[in-house]
Write a protein that holds these residues in place. Sequence first.
Motif, PDB file in Angstrom:
ATOM      1  N   SER A 163      67.264  38.092  55.723  1.00 23.36           N
ATOM      2  CA  SER A 163      67.701  39.382  56.152  1.00 23.36           C
ATOM      3  C   SER A 163      69.255  39.339  55.715  1.00 23.36           C
ATOM      4  CB  SER A 163      67.887  39.298  57.698  1.00 23.36           C
ATOM      5  OG  SER A 163      68.571  40.470  58.016  1.00 23.36           O
ATOM      6  N   ASP A 167      63.541  41.707  55.921  1.00 26.67           N
ATOM      7  CA  ASP A 167      63.339  41.611  57.299  1.00 26.67           C
ATOM      8  C   ASP A 167      61.963  41.587  57.836  1.00 26.67           C
ATOM      9  OD1 ASP A 167      66.167  42.023  57.881  1.00 26.67           O
ATOM     10  OD2 ASP A 167      65.621  44.290  58.182  1.00 26.67           O
ATOM     11  N   ASP A 170      58.644  43.061  56.762  1.00 23.06           N
ATOM     12  CA  ASP A 170      58.614  43.932  55.240  1.00 23.06           C
ATOM     13  C   ASP A 170      57.424  43.320  54.535  1.00 23.06           C
ATOM     14  OD1 ASP A 170      60.937  45.047  56.046  1.00 23.06           O
ATOM     15  OD2 ASP A 170      62.259  43.799  54.718  1.00 23.06           O
ATOM     16  N   SER A 240      59.047  46.784  50.406  1.00 20.12           N
ATOM     17  CA  SER A 240      58.994  48.295  51.221  1.00 20.12           C
ATOM     18  C   SER A 240      59.196  47.742  52.712  1.00 20.12           C
ATOM     19  CB  SER A 240      57.182  48.720  51.153  1.00 20.12           C
ATOM     20  OG  SER A 240      57.271  49.836  52.048  1.00 20.12           O
ATOM     21  N   ARG A 241      59.692  48.850  53.303  1.00 18.66           N
ATOM     22  CA  ARG A 241      60.271  48.578  54.815  1.00 18.66           C
ATOM     23  C   ARG A 241      59.992  49.782  55.619  1.00 18.66           C
ATOM     24  NH1 ARG A 241      65.845  46.671  55.043  1.00 18.66           N
ATOM     25  NH2 ARG A 241      64.952  44.614  54.678  1.00 18.66           N
ATOM     26  N   GLU A 242      59.363  49.712  56.786  1.00 17.32           N
ATOM     27  CA  GLU A 242      59.120  50.842  57.672  1.00 17.32           C
ATOM     28  C   GLU A 242      60.332  51.097  58.444  1.00 17.32           C
ATOM     29  OE1 GLU A 242      55.577  50.209  59.974  1.00 17.32           O
ATOM     30  OE2 GLU A 242      54.335  49.800  58.261  1.00 17.32           O
ATOM     31  N   ILE A 243      60.621  52.274  58.884  1.00 18.20           N
ATOM     32  CA  ILE A 243      61.815  52.642  59.684  1.00 18.20           C
ATOM     33  C   ILE A 243      61.176  52.370  61.142  1.00 18.20           C
ATOM     34  CG2 ILE A 243      63.283  54.434  60.244  1.00 18.20           C
ATOM     35  CD1 ILE A 243      63.923  53.419  57.482  1.00 18.20           C
ATOM     36  N   ARG A 244      61.852  51.733  61.856  1.00 21.30           N
ATOM     37  CA  ARG A 244      61.580  51.668  63.344  1.00 21.30           C
ATOM     38  C   ARG A 244      62.543  52.048  64.109  1.00 21.30           C
ATOM     39  NH1 ARG A 244      60.965  46.659  60.573  1.00 21.30           N
ATOM     40  NH2 ARG A 244      58.945  45.820  60.457  1.00 21.30           N
TER      41      ARG A 244
END
Length: 244
Positions: A163, A167, A170, A240-244
């Motif tokens: 990080s 994160d 990811d 790729s990262r999801e929005i939390r």
Amino acid sequence: MAHTTQGGAGGTRSKPAEVGAAHVIARIIEALGIGTQSALARELGVSRGAISDAKSKNKVPAEWLLKLFRTHSLNPFWLETGHGAKFLREDTVRRTVRDAPAPEREPQYDYVPLVAARLSGGGGSAQTSDRVVEYYAFQRSWLRSKGSVDDMRLMRVTGESMSPTLDDEDIVLVDLSQNDIRVGKIYAVRMDDEIVVKRLERKPGKLVLVSDNRRFYEPQEIPLGDQSNVEVLGRVVWMSREIR
């Protein structure tokens, strides 16, 4: 991504999936109508011993499933579980796209497997299985600009040692063909029974594994003469990262 749902109206349940390498290989032979493991070996371009090894180790290489998808439109999920459509009919999709009027054409895609192995970023993950969880679609022209699709794997990151670059949870795209070290780049590295994700640097006689979260994670130096338990698997080329 390849997804499937099981069950139906009224709570009907599907029969239990027949999983394991022996069942996968039996489904391949049945679907191709080839009859023998020797014929399957010729189809895959491997030795007959490789088929026997896959059964004894209970592990079918992801490369075989990808090749069968591309050459015969066999659904990797069906091969692994026995559920869902036997064929994905990629040939029909391609023909439809080719014949469609130009404004209606969709980009062509290749599919990359997300494997069960997790890259430890400080979380201590020891999940190293190359079992395919699902597939993600990437635009073919973009993916080929990065390298060969056969060398690509998707993995999830566990932990926060990388990080803010990477994160927890990811997903990263790892090019397994890029295992020559480029200083400062991020790599998937196998250490004993764990796979980690780190930047790599060099010092005289040493390989240095560097975390981006340097406040809590110190660089780890490994003597170059003592790397029998260390293997650079490939370079991370996308995330790729999801929005939390």
